[in-house]
Write an enzyme that holds these catalytic residues in place. Structure first.
Site, PDB file in Angstrom:
ATOM      1  N   LYS A 130       0.602  -1.218   0.035  1.00 11.99           N
ATOM      2  CA  LYS A 130       0.124   0.005   0.113  1.00 11.99           C
ATOM      3  C   LYS A 130       0.953   1.181   0.029  1.00 11.99           C
ATOM      4  CE  LYS A 130      -3.983   1.908   2.454  1.00 11.99           C
ATOM      5  NZ  LYS A 130      -4.856   1.882   3.540  1.00 11.99           N
TER       6      LYS A 130
ATOM      7  N   SER B 180      -9.854   2.275   2.476  1.00 10.75           N
ATOM      8  CA  SER B 180      -8.939   3.077   1.695  1.00 10.75           C
ATOM      9  C   SER B 180      -7.995   1.978   1.140  1.00 10.75           C
ATOM     10  CB  SER B 180      -8.302   4.108   2.733  1.00 10.75           C
ATOM     11  OG  SER B 180      -7.280   3.392   3.612  1.00 10.75           O
TER      12      SER B 180
ATOM     13  N   SER C 191     -10.295   0.402   6.681  1.00  3.43           N
ATOM     14  CA  SER C 191      -9.672   0.459   5.564  1.00  3.43           C
ATOM     15  C   SER C 191      -9.188  -0.869   5.021  1.00  3.43           C
ATOM     16  CB  SER C 191      -8.534   1.573   5.742  1.00  3.43           C
ATOM     17  OG  SER C 191      -9.427   2.736   5.461  1.00  3.43           O
TER      18      SER C 191
END
Lengths: 494, 100, 495
Positions: free
Chosen positions: A80, A160, A184
């Site tokens: 990420k 997210s 998330s």
């Protein structure tokens, strides 16, 4: 030979260890899959095929030399883009960090590389991890690999960690890192039919992870199944003296201890999570989950978490407040974007840089956070929210006097179409209604795929555990996984 | 409590985010919607409740007073510190001239 | 003690002063990172990724900084808060990389304490207790340089993140002298404790001076805060100038605005810092990167055990146990280095002379405070000259104490030792003073015979001439006459 991209973490690691295939073959297969898919899915902000190959070559060499291999040896993963990676652009999906190339490696990513993992690239996300659909990224939306039958409308991969969920679901990465501030990891995992766990706050170091809300942010793995999550979490977790909130505890061998036998365990079903007008498919899957856990030997008990309805508003005071301060460092002085209008002074440069660099949702949260901390409002908003947070955490600790884990839906609906909620911030925030309470209490929680809704889209179930009891969460997750036998996968359209 | 355009302009200024009048106009109802929603917290009885300080029971560890014990948190790395700077000269960061 | 009053056109005004002193904590590494704190490094050399506020960086507090602040709190007998927290103070400036300063607003490490000041050196009763509200620990900011480039300011973050103690007094001071005495006393204590080097010229210690004026007995007036004043003298000047400015302003029909001001030493005036006037709202909140700081009994016990004897206690002991005058006791304890030298020499002399410390203390004190400084000053010899060793000082003072050489010989020999290359022991030996009455009587007789006129004057009542005869006799005996014996003989002969 099987398609290597169909394999998960455990299968790749074991195959590399036994010599069924080489790490280099695995990295090549995933690099190719990434290259084929990324234009369509936009899951990666940057791809790093060379890094994946270099890590694989190291593992192959170690194996040839007979050296012991790490927990993630030969497994290429997506990272990420909230984790600082030395020498590789790290943006938090924001223009304000475009081009920023850290001179340091986050603790979590460093641990993964030490365990033998390789990096396929940096995964897209909601800007500064603020969002539930990956529509706030400055580098474009991530498109979910899932589609409604007979419909090409692009769907949200959740957020997210939307790049992470899309990549794992599309099988262009066997696993990916995520971060979870209010859901998330769990919500995108649920949206894309994969597994993900947010461990106890403090298990994974926050050092080198771009901060959103410090008291809530926690990294965790996203992978195809519970076992892969357990293995990867072992590689990510551990005490870090550079993070004052890091837990100074040994990392258990969660994967070795995994057991889906829940005899003697008690599972709580929080009545406040059964909302009026709840999606029928979500309610059905939840009921199925209850039945599966009973089948695994657990006793199911109705519990009450009375302050549940206040969790979201509490979160939307605390998280923006912390974010407004955490994001003050993006000022155009030391790194990242600088917007210096002709003749501008220092303060004008700040205002111009931050106006140009931050997206609308980030600005919205910074303004909310600034407002709730400002003179005259601090007690009414922030102090009140921290008191309610105490009550929310107390609800959980009282519940855990009766039960070992809690079972709830992960999200109120299956994935929605891109654009469907993006005009109404509040509607978007409501996506986190089931995930935020565990975040506020710092508890370990995971989502496992449990079934499909009427449109053929995945739904997840959430298991919440006691602080430090990732094992209990993973075990219940495994029991669900075995009974759900979730095998749906998105048809390849890219 | 609700915000008006003047308040939004003030908090945007405090947060150092330049906003146009049109942006402020658009933000006022959005922020008011969010604030009205979070204000339901006011109805919770928090008598005798302490604000949360540590989400997981834990106290602050202290570091030994040793210089550069860990290179990741130590000094003597000027090149790394300046590597991403939009303007760096003679070992300094450069910013538009500040008149004090 | 007369009260300090400003005489305005409309009557008398009282000045009210509070000081917020920022003292750099003595530590090797910064408050939240492992970068060094040493003064004078190359720009940005002592900056870690943490100090530069790179994305994802986190603070971990330095135990020594906490310890020094706790010890300082103990030295002013303050409440030590075993549960404290760090808060963020949010504002934007180029010397503040995080966009916030980590400080302590809501739960400081040290609570209420007090400090006793003495306003007249010679009057031990001229004391006043100044309340201290709190001591908290916080990060220092970096430094901006404005004169190196035509259109840019340069940012050096070497100081960014260095630990500071902010020591906040109560508004208990009422005159420039009290403010000066408070700051000097605070610096003395910090140096004793070793928690701050107190070097105001290097910025290790600086004061924000809060001043207001009022009619005696009335409520507090509006105060101004003059920032970063870096000497005792300037603090006193700021109080005086600012009080006079406020009185003039009010008497002119104006009102004092609560504002931040700056002191210009060249013009001896304060002026408003308009650039920092835009209504600050610091949005303090607990730093979520840091947990509550909880101190245990073992930590506190070590802090307490490692505290040195503090100046007031030391001064009292010098007076009572060592029999020194109040003036000498104060002079010897004024700064920690002098006290340390005194105690080292005192112990050494007592051992060598085989006497109790109390029996030699006065001589050692006089040697250190008046005799030796006279020599060092006259010959411009630095006090840290290797010749000015403990051994040499001990030899000289012991020889004087034993009566082996006279006081004047001692000074002369020590001066020759410092400036030349002599065998100190041999020199002392060859200058042994005599108590041989015969020799002294002969010398005295010769002196009196050569100064018949002065003998007459003495006998007529000009007793001050006695010293002249002593000096002449000593001179005739090349300094080797025992002064007491010379005195006795002279007294007898002069009747």
């Amino acid at each position: 030979m099987t398609d290597l991209t169909d394999l998960g973490v455990a299968a790749i690691r074991d195959g590399v260890a036994t010599g069924a295939f080489t790490a280099t073959e695995v990295a090549t297969a995933f690099n190719t899959a990434v290259a084929e898919a990324n234009d369509a899915l936009n899951a990666f902000i940057v791809t790093t095929p060379d890094a994946a190959l270099a890590a694989a070559a190291r593992v192959d060499a170690m194996r040839a030399a007979g050296e012991p291999l790490g927990k993630m040896a030969g497994v290429p993963i997506g990272m990420k883009d909230l984790f600082a990676t030395q020498g590789v652009q790290t943006t938090a999906a924001s223009k304000i960090l475009e081009g920023f190339t850290p001179e340091y490696e986050s603790t979590v990513s460093a641990k993964l590389w030490d365990a033998g993992a390789g990096m396929l690239g940096k995964l897209n996300l909601d800007q500064f991890a603020m969002g539930s659909s990956n529509e706030t990224s400055a580098f474009g939306n991530v498109i979910s690999p899932w589609r409604r039958p007979g419909d090409t409308a692009p769907l949200a991969p959740g957020g997210s960690s939307g790049g992470s969920s899309a990549a794992v679901a599309a099988r262009i990465a066997p696993a990916a890192t995520g971060t979870d501030t209010g859901g998330s990891i769990r919500q995108p995992a649920a949206f894309t039919g994969i597994s993900g766990i947010k461990p106890t706050y403090g298990r994974c170091s926050r050092w080198g992870v771009v901060a959103f809300a410090s008291s809530l942010d926690q990294a965790g793995p996203m992978a195809r199944d519970v076992t892969d999550c357990a293995i990867m979490l072992e590689a990510m977790a551990g005490f870090d003296p550079k993070d004052s909130t890091s837990l100074d505890l040994p990392v258990p061998e969660w994967s070795a201890a995994l057991s889906s036998d829940l005899r003697g365990k008690k599972v709580g079903i929080p009545r406040e999570y059964r909302l009026d007008g709840m999606d029928a498919d979500v309610a059905r899957v939840w009921d199925e989950g209850i039945a599966w856990l009973k089948d695994a030997g657990a006793e199911v008990i109705d519990i009450s978490l009375p302050h549940t309805k206040y969790a979201l508003p509490t979160y939307y005071i605390i998280a923006p407040a912390e974010a407004s301060s955490n994001l003050a460092r993006y000022d155009g002085v030391r790194y990242g974007l600088r917007d210096l209008p002709q003749g501008a002074g220092l303060q004008d440069m700040y205002a111009a840089t931050r106006a140009a660099g931050f997206g609308d949702e980030v600005k919205r949260r910074i303004l909310i956070g600034t407002y709730v901390l400002s003179a005259g409002f601090y007690d009414a908003y922030y102090t009140q929210a921290q008191k309610v947070r105490t009550l929310i955490a107390r609800d959980f600790s009282q519940a855990f006097e009766q039960v070992d884990v809690i079972l709830a839906p992960t999200a109120p609906t299956a994935a929605f179409a891109l654009g469907e909620n993006s005009d109404d911030p509040l509607a978007m925030y409501l996506n986190d209604v089931f995930s935020v309470p565990a975040s506020l209490a710092g508890l370990p929680a995971m989502s496992v795929p449990a079934g499909l809704d009427r449109n053929g889209l995945p739904l997840g179930l959430q298991v919440i555990g006691r602080a430090f009891d990732e094992q209990g969460v993973l075990d219940a997750g495994l029991a669900l996984e075995q009974r759900a036998a979730f095998s749906a996968r998105p048809a390849k359209w890219w | 409590m609700s915000v008006d355009t003047a308040t939004v302009a003030k908090i945007a200024s405090l947060a150092r985010i330049r906003v146009s009048d049109a942006e402020i106009e658009a933000m006022v109802p959005e922020l008011n919607g969010i604030l009205a929603w979070v204000e339901q917290l006011g109805e919770v009885d928090v008598t005798g409740v302490e604000p949360m300080t540590a989400v997981i029971p834990n106290t602050l560890r202290l570091r030994d007073d040793v210089v550069n014990a860990d290179p990741l948190t130590g000094g003597d790395i000027r090149d790394k510190v300046l590597a991403n700077a939009p303007a760096a000269e003679h070992g300094f960061f450069g910013v538009p001239k500040v008149i004090e | 003690m007369s009260e300090y009053r400003i005489q305005g056109a409309t009557g008398e005004w009282e000045v009210v002063i509070g000081l917020e002193v920022h003292a750099q904590v003595t530590s090797n590494a910064k408050l939240f990172s492992g970068a060094a704190t040493a003064f004078g490094a190359e720009p940005n050399a002592q900056v870690s990724l943490v100090d530069a506020a790179m994305p994802g960086m986190l603070p971990v507090p330095n135990r020594e900084c906490i310890r020094q602040a706790v010890r300082t709190g103990m030295a002013i007998e303050a409440q030590i808060n075993t549960w404290s927290r760090f808060d963020r103070k949010n504002y934007f400036y180029a010397d503040l990389p995080q966009g916030y300063q980590i400080s302590q607003l809501y739960h400081p490490l040290v609570g209420e304490g007090a400090l006793e000041i003495q306003l007249d050196d010679k009057d031990p009763t001229s004391t006043k207790t100044i309340g201290i509200e709190r001591i908290h620990v916080e990060q220092d900011a970096g430094k901006l340089m404005h004169d190196q480039h035509p259109t840019m300011s340069y940012v050096d973050l070497n100081r960014s993140g260095v630990a500071l103690m902010e020591i906040v007094s109560r508004p208990d001071m009422r005159s420039p002298a009290e403010a000066g005495a408070y700051l000097a006393k605070l610096r003395q204590i910090l140096r004793y404790v070793g928690s701050c080097d107190g070097n105001m010229d290097q910025g290790s210690m600086r004061a924000d001076v809060n001043v207001s004026v009022r009619r005696p007995g009335e409520p507090f007036g509006t105060r101004t805060e003059t920032k970063n004043v870096n000497s005792v003298r300037f603090v006193m000047a700021v109080v005086e100038q600012e009080a006079r400015r406020q009185v003039a302003l009010i008497e002119d029909g104006g009102t004092v605005v609560q504002e931040t001001r700056l002191y210009d030493p060249d013009r001896n005036e304060t002026r408003s810092m308009r650039s920092k006037e835009d209504a600050h709202d610091y949005r303090y909140f607990p730093d979520p990167d840091l947990l509550p700081l909880v101190l245990d009994e073992a930590f506190l016990a070590e802090c307490r055990a490692s505290l040195p004897e503090l100046p007031d206690a030391k001064r009292r002991r010098y007076e009572t146990a060592l029999g020194l005058s109040a003036y000498n006791a104060a002079a010897l304890t004024a700064d920690v280095e002098t006290a340390r030298q005194f105690e080292a020499l005192l112990a050494s002399v007592a051992t060598e002379a085989g006497k109790a410390e109390a029996d030699v203390a006065k001589r050692v004190a006089n040697w250190l405070l008046s005799e030796r400084p006279g020599i060092l000053n006259a010959k411009a010899i630095p006090a840290d000259s290797p010749k000015n060793s403990l051994e040499a000082n001990t030899a000289i003072v012991v020889a004087t104490e034993a009566g082996t050489i006279s006081g004047s010989k001692a000074k002369e020999i020590f001066e020759r030792h410092l400036t030349g290359d002599i065998d100190l022991a041999a020199e002392i030996d060859s200058n042994k003073q005599t108590t041989d009455t015969g020799a002294i009587e002969a010398a005295v007789d010769a002196v009196l015979a050569a100064n018949v006129d002065k003998v007459e004057q003495y006998k007529a009542g000009k007793e001050a001439l006695f010293g002249f005869f002593v000096g002449q006799t000593m001179k005739a005996m090349q300094g080797k006459g025992n002064p007491q014996a010379v005195n006795q003989v002279l007294k007898a002969k002069l009747g």
